[in-house]
Design an enzyme around this catalytic site. Sequence first.
Site, mmCIF file in Angstrom:
data_model
loop_
_atom_site.group_PDB
_atom_site.id
_atom_site.type_symbol
_atom_site.label_atom_id
_atom_site.label_comp_id
_atom_site.label_asym_id
_atom_site.label_seq_id
_atom_site.Cartn_x
_atom_site.Cartn_y
_atom_site.Cartn_z
ATOM 1 N N HIS A 255 4.748 -1.503 -9.645
ATOM 2 C CA HIS A 255 5.326 -0.734 -10.750
ATOM 3 C C HIS A 255 5.747 0.639 -10.223
ATOM 4 O O HIS A 255 4.970 1.280 -9.502
ATOM 5 C CB HIS A 255 4.295 -0.590 -11.875
ATOM 6 C CG HIS A 255 4.847 0.068 -13.097
ATOM 7 N ND1 HIS A 255 5.647 -0.609 -14.002
ATOM 8 C CD2 HIS A 255 4.753 1.336 -13.551
ATOM 9 C CE1 HIS A 255 6.016 0.223 -14.964
ATOM 10 N NE2 HIS A 255 5.491 1.412 -14.715
ATOM 11 N N GLY B 80 16.105 -7.811 -6.115
ATOM 12 C CA GLY B 80 15.179 -8.403 -5.150
ATOM 13 C C GLY B 80 14.975 -7.591 -3.877
ATOM 14 O O GLY B 80 14.663 -8.157 -2.831
ATOM 15 N N SER B 81 15.097 -6.263 -3.974
ATOM 16 C CA SER B 81 14.875 -5.481 -2.752
ATOM 17 C C SER B 81 13.403 -5.545 -2.324
ATOM 18 O O SER B 81 13.099 -5.509 -1.129
ATOM 19 C CB SER B 81 15.356 -4.038 -2.922
ATOM 20 O OG SER B 81 14.541 -3.336 -3.825
ATOM 21 N N GLU C 222 7.913 1.712 -2.387
ATOM 22 C CA GLU C 222 7.509 0.364 -2.819
ATOM 23 C C GLU C 222 7.662 -0.626 -1.665
ATOM 24 O O GLU C 222 6.789 -1.444 -1.399
ATOM 25 C CB GLU C 222 8.382 -0.114 -3.985
ATOM 26 C CG GLU C 222 8.190 0.647 -5.272
ATOM 27 C CD GLU C 222 9.051 0.086 -6.397
ATOM 28 O OE1 GLU C 222 9.153 -1.142 -6.525
ATOM 29 O OE2 GLU C 222 9.636 0.889 -7.152
#
Length: 203
Positions: free
Chosen positions: A116, A19-20, A186
């Site tokens: 992704h 869950g970063s 991300e």
Amino acid sequence: MVELQTDMPRVAVFISGGGSNLQALIDAVKAGILRAEIALVVSSRRTAGGLQRAEREEIDNIVFKSKQYESDELAGAFLLEQLHKRSIDYIALAGFMSLLPLVVVKEYTGRIINVHPALLPKYGGKGMFGHYVHEAVLKAGDKQSGVTVHLVDEIYDNGRILEQVTVPVESEDTAETLAARILKQEHRFYPRVLQKLINGEYK
Ligand code: GRF
């Protein structure tokens, strides 16, 4: 105690692991980069580390395992009820390892995104997750990889690409070092793309 911001768009974040990216979304809300409320965390695994993050941040959370239901329809009915109950407007997949039930994809079309860790359409699809992605990039000898944020449809990693950012592949990279460099991007990138989606910038 998290302040209730009722006028904000309400986001459900779906996770399966550490869950970063969930944390990056939470932090972006706190920093005012993402003007939304993370109103629900859905995890496909009871032991996912991301659930502890949700607890720590006092975010409502549930475990949802689609395989526990007799059919995709039943799984979808349960999930939709949970989403409706919390008036969820957007769904952000952040390391969620299952396909969403079809009814959920249909109802939330255009309002579900995924992050992704590669430049789709390369290195996507079923089985292309985690270290498999980075190993494939290294094996192909690509000089760059990156991050893709895309809309979600009923096929893995298939929906319309909203944004991509490239990340260099270094000659000494292992799957781990490449993954870490990409993950950093991300965290920076995902909340900003979600905000743009909320703003209606991808019509
Ligand atoms: C990320 O690399 C994301 O791109 C992929 O799954 C990973 C989730 O990591 N879909 P985390 O659970 O957010 O740390």
